[in-house]
Design a protein around this motif. Structure first.
Motif, PDB file in Angstrom:
ATOM      1  N   PHE A 242      68.613  43.574  79.303  1.00 53.92           N
ATOM      2  CA  PHE A 242      69.630  43.078  80.221  1.00 53.92           C
ATOM      3  C   PHE A 242      70.485  41.995  79.585  1.00 53.92           C
ATOM      4  N   GLY A 243      69.925  41.293  78.632  1.00 55.38           N
ATOM      5  CA  GLY A 243      70.688  40.273  77.942  1.00 55.38           C
ATOM      6  C   GLY A 243      70.857  38.987  78.719  1.00 55.38           C
ATOM      7  N   HIS A 244      70.032  38.790  79.742  1.00 56.81           N
ATOM      8  CA  HIS A 244      70.066  37.540  80.491  1.00 56.81           C
ATOM      9  C   HIS A 244      68.684  37.255  81.049  1.00 56.81           C
ATOM     10  N   LEU A 245      68.462  36.018  81.455  1.00 60.56           N
ATOM     11  CA  LEU A 245      67.176  35.648  82.020  1.00 60.56           C
ATOM     12  C   LEU A 245      66.971  36.362  83.348  1.00 60.56           C
ATOM     13  N   LEU A 246      65.815  36.943  83.534  1.00 64.01           N
ATOM     14  CA  LEU A 246      65.551  37.704  84.747  1.00 64.01           C
ATOM     15  C   LEU A 246      65.450  36.769  85.952  1.00 64.01           C
ATOM     16  N   SER A 247      66.079  37.199  87.047  1.00 67.40           N
ATOM     17  CA  SER A 247      65.982  36.451  88.297  1.00 67.40           C
ATOM     18  C   SER A 247      64.690  36.843  89.013  1.00 67.40           C
ATOM     19  N   PRO A 248      64.248  36.046  89.995  1.00 70.84           N
ATOM     20  CA  PRO A 248      63.062  36.428  90.762  1.00 70.84           C
ATOM     21  C   PRO A 248      63.190  37.807  91.398  1.00 70.84           C
ATOM     22  N   THR A 249      64.389  38.164  91.874  1.00 75.41           N
ATOM     23  CA  THR A 249      64.595  39.488  92.477  1.00 75.41           C
ATOM     24  C   THR A 249      64.383  40.590  91.459  1.00 75.41           C
ATOM     25  N   GLU A 250      64.891  40.399  90.245  1.00 73.34           N
ATOM     26  CA  GLU A 250      64.719  41.405  89.203  1.00 73.34           C
ATOM     27  C   GLU A 250      63.250  41.549  88.809  1.00 73.34           C
ATOM     28  N   ILE A 251      62.561  40.420  88.701  1.00 75.59           N
ATOM     29  CA  ILE A 251      61.138  40.459  88.355  1.00 75.59           C
ATOM     30  C   ILE A 251      60.349  41.182  89.441  1.00 75.59           C
ATOM     31  N   GLU A 252      60.639  40.870  90.701  1.00 73.60           N
ATOM     32  CA  GLU A 252      59.928  41.486  91.813  1.00 73.60           C
ATOM     33  C   GLU A 252      60.156  42.996  91.856  1.00 73.60           C
ATOM     34  N   CYS A 253      61.379  43.426  91.568  1.00 70.78           N
ATOM     35  CA  CYS A 253      61.692  44.858  91.596  1.00 70.78           C
ATOM     36  C   CYS A 253      60.897  45.605  90.533  1.00 70.78           C
ATOM     37  N   ILE A 254      60.855  45.064  89.328  1.00 72.43           N
ATOM     38  CA  ILE A 254      60.099  45.704  88.250  1.00 72.43           C
ATOM     39  C   ILE A 254      58.614  45.699  88.579  1.00 72.43           C
ATOM     40  N   MET A 255      58.129  44.614  89.144  1.00 78.05           N
ATOM     41  CA  MET A 255      56.717  44.550  89.538  1.00 78.05           C
ATOM     42  C   MET A 255      56.403  45.568  90.631  1.00 78.05           C
ATOM     43  N   PHE A 256      57.365  45.820  91.510  1.00 78.47           N
ATOM     44  CA  PHE A 256      57.191  46.820  92.571  1.00 78.47           C
ATOM     45  C   PHE A 256      56.938  48.206  91.977  1.00 78.47           C
ATOM     46  N   PHE A 257      57.742  48.577  90.977  1.00 84.15           N
ATOM     47  CA  PHE A 257      57.543  49.882  90.346  1.00 84.15           C
ATOM     48  C   PHE A 257      56.206  49.928  89.594  1.00 84.15           C
ATOM     49  N   TYR A 258      55.825  48.808  89.010  1.00 80.84           N
ATOM     50  CA  TYR A 258      54.600  48.776  88.210  1.00 80.84           C
ATOM     51  C   TYR A 258      53.354  48.753  89.095  1.00 80.84           C
ATOM     52  N   ASP A 259      53.339  47.898  90.098  1.00 77.55           N
ATOM     53  CA  ASP A 259      52.139  47.712  90.915  1.00 77.55           C
ATOM     54  C   ASP A 259      52.037  48.706  92.070  1.00 77.55           C
ATOM     55  N   ASP A 260      53.140  48.928  92.792  1.00 78.92           N
ATOM     56  CA  ASP A 260      53.091  49.754  93.989  1.00 78.92           C
ATOM     57  C   ASP A 260      53.314  51.241  93.706  1.00 78.92           C
ATOM     58  N   LEU A 261      54.299  51.545  92.860  1.00 81.17           N
ATOM     59  CA  LEU A 261      54.590  52.953  92.557  1.00 81.17           C
ATOM     60  C   LEU A 261      53.853  53.446  91.318  1.00 81.17           C
ATOM     61  N   HIS A 262      53.162  52.528  90.639  1.00 80.23           N
ATOM     62  CA  HIS A 262      52.306  52.875  89.499  1.00 80.23           C
ATOM     63  C   HIS A 262      53.073  53.550  88.361  1.00 80.23           C
ATOM     64  N   PHE A 263      54.277  53.060  88.102  1.00 80.86           N
ATOM     65  CA  PHE A 263      54.997  53.495  86.912  1.00 80.86           C
ATOM     66  C   PHE A 263      54.273  52.917  85.693  1.00 80.86           C
ATOM     67  N   SER A 264      54.117  53.726  84.655  1.00 78.71           N
ATOM     68  CA  SER A 264      53.515  53.225  83.434  1.00 78.71           C
ATOM     69  C   SER A 264      54.488  52.283  82.738  1.00 78.71           C
ATOM     70  N   ALA A 265      53.974  51.495  81.804  1.00 78.03           N
ATOM     71  CA  ALA A 265      54.824  50.568  81.067  1.00 78.03           C
ATOM     72  C   ALA A 265      55.886  51.326  80.273  1.00 78.03           C
ATOM     73  N   ASP A 266      55.489  52.437  79.651  1.00 72.35           N
ATOM     74  CA  ASP A 266      56.447  53.225  78.871  1.00 72.35           C
ATOM     75  C   ASP A 266      57.558  53.781  79.761  1.00 72.35           C
ATOM     76  N   LEU A 267      57.174  54.258  80.957  1.00 71.36           N
ATOM     77  CA  LEU A 267      58.174  54.816  81.865  1.00 71.36           C
ATOM     78  C   LEU A 267      59.118  53.728  82.359  1.00 71.36           C
ATOM     79  N   LEU A 268      58.591  52.555  82.638  1.00 71.33           N
ATOM     80  CA  LEU A 268      59.435  51.447  83.090  1.00 71.33           C
ATOM     81  C   LEU A 268      60.407  51.017  81.995  1.00 71.33           C
ATOM     82  N   GLU A 269      59.911  50.953  80.768  1.00 71.98           N
ATOM     83  CA  GLU A 269      60.789  50.577  79.651  1.00 71.98           C
ATOM     84  C   GLU A 269      61.901  51.604  79.480  1.00 71.98           C
ATOM     85  N   TYR A 270      61.559  52.888  79.623  1.00 72.75           N
ATOM     86  CA  TYR A 270      62.585  53.920  79.489  1.00 72.75           C
ATOM     87  C   TYR A 270      63.579  53.842  80.648  1.00 72.75           C
ATOM     88  N   LEU A 271      63.094  53.494  81.853  1.00 74.95           N
ATOM     89  CA  LEU A 271      63.985  53.333  83.002  1.00 74.95           C
ATOM     90  C   LEU A 271      65.012  52.241  82.732  1.00 74.95           C
TER      91      LEU A 271
END
Length: 389
Positions: A192-221
């Motif tokens: 992203f080229g900028h410091l992540l905001s709390p909203t951005e962190i929470e969104c990524i955590m949502f995909f990781y924790d709740d939707l169980h996206f793998s780390a590789d899939l999240l990085e590709y997203l």
């Protein structure tokens, strides 16, 4: 260079802050997390044992979720130990741990002072407001290893404000670990080229924790969204949810999906007469809607694009949206439906044209009032014979 002048006004009430915290822990932490830690120091100093998550959230004008996130961050840094009451998902006790230098290793000492009491409240967790779950929730503080500091050449130096460390970027972590999530957040911040905001962190955590996206899939997203020219977390969420609905669970499936969509994007752009550029975010969102939400085939979409250019003489995604949304309302699902609809339209148009032509060729009634009287018919030969008698 001018020197700074520092004055000490000898404040009547002072909260002591350890130098070690200021030197080693504060620079790498999110500013909001630092506020919470400093406030906790004040509560301990004032012997306020009746604090609640709700009162702290009101003090900072934030949510209780934000307070819990800050507490868990400092717990991971080894500065706090959180305890829980059975059946509670939020901490009900906070214990301060002695600060140790980050280069030191070993087991942290036991707590020196603690905050106890009714630190409990109902915590509403929304779709993008997700907690980092703790693997253990025991009343007693558990030993934690000290956190090693990143090297001077580490990219983590650019991540200090959001509290995301790049110390583990080169290390592959076990799936589902907190270190793996930290690595994903670091990669996202780099893309992203900028410091992540709390909203951005929470969104990524949502995909990781709740939707169980793998780390590789999240990085590709993240990589895919950036490649489309967007660093918007809203666009990332929309794409990620579309992948979830499509059953995408690995990078191979995601690449196949995005390759197909990329081909469709450029086919649609070509139908508009647009070449030599990628679609912008808004255009990609509209094409996604045509393909996913409306469920139209690429033939129907390109037909709408061609009709747009033919009608107004230039490409317009909004005009094509009007055509496609109308087709959706009318239940159009194939080119055969479009042809049938066109034939019906032409038939109605011809009928209306014939009616107009008939009205134009019908004799117009005279407006002369004399012609409104009934006209009698005479036999002029008989009248002539009668006159000659």
């Amino acid at each position: 260079m001018s020197m700074l002048t520092l004055n000490n006004d000898c404040l009547a009430s002072v909260t002591a802050v350890p130098d070690l915290f200021l030197e080693q822990y504060m620079p790498a932490a999110n500013g909001e997390f630092v506020k919470v830690y400093l406030y906790l120091l004040k509560l301990v100093k004032d012997h306020q044992q009746d604090s609640t998550l709700s009162s702290m959230a009101d003090f900072f004008s934030c949510t209780e979720n934000d307070i819990v996130r800050a507490l868990k961050y400092w717990e991971k840094q080894g500065l706090l130990s959180l305890s829980y009451t059975a059946g509670e998902s939020v901490p009900t006790g906070i214990a301060f741990l002695p600060l140790v230098r980050k280069e030191e290793s070993g087991i942290l000492p036991t707590p020196e002072s603690s905050i106890s009491g009714p630190i409990a409240a109902a915590l509403a967790v929304s779709a993008v407001s997700v907690e980092i779950p703790q693997t253990e929730q025991t009343p007693a503080p558990s030993p934690q290893p000290a956190v090693s500091a990143p090297s001077a050449s580490s990219p983590a130096d650019d991540l200090s404000s959001s509290g995301i460390s790049g110390q583990s970027v080169e290390k592959k972590h076990a799936p589902g670990s907190r270190e793996e999530l930290q690595h994903v957040l670091y990669v996202a911040q780099t893309y992203f080229g900028h410091l992540l905001s709390p909203t951005e962190i929470e969104c990524i955590m949502f995909f990781y924790d709740d939707l169980h996206f793998s780390a590789d899939l999240l990085e590709y997203l993240v990589e895919y969204c950036v490649s489309k020219g967007s660093t918007s977390i809203h666009y990332l969420k929309k794409v990620g949810l579309a992948w979830q609905e499509s059953g995408i669970r690995d990078v191979a499936s995601a690449k196949q999906e995005t390759t197909t969509f990329n081909k469709h994007y450029y086919t649609i752009l070509k139908a508009f007469g647009i070449r030599n550029r990628a679609p912008v975010e808004k255009e990609a969102e509209m094409m996604d809607r045509w393909l996913n939400t409306y469920g139209f085939t690429i033939d129907l979409i390109t037909e709408a694009c061609q009709r747009t250019v033919s009608k107004i003489g230039q490409p317009s995604f909004q005009y094509a949206e009007g055509i496609l949304s109308k087709w959706k309302e009318q239940g159009v699902r194939s080119m055969a439906d479009v042809e049938q609809r066109d034939a019906e339209h032409q038939k109605r148009k011809k009928t209306a044209s014939d009616q107009n032509a008939a009205r134009k060729t019908a004799p117009a009634a005279s407006s002369n009032r004399f012609n409104n009287f009934h006209q009698r018919e005479y036999d002029y030969q008989k009248l002539e014979e009668q006159l000659l008698k």
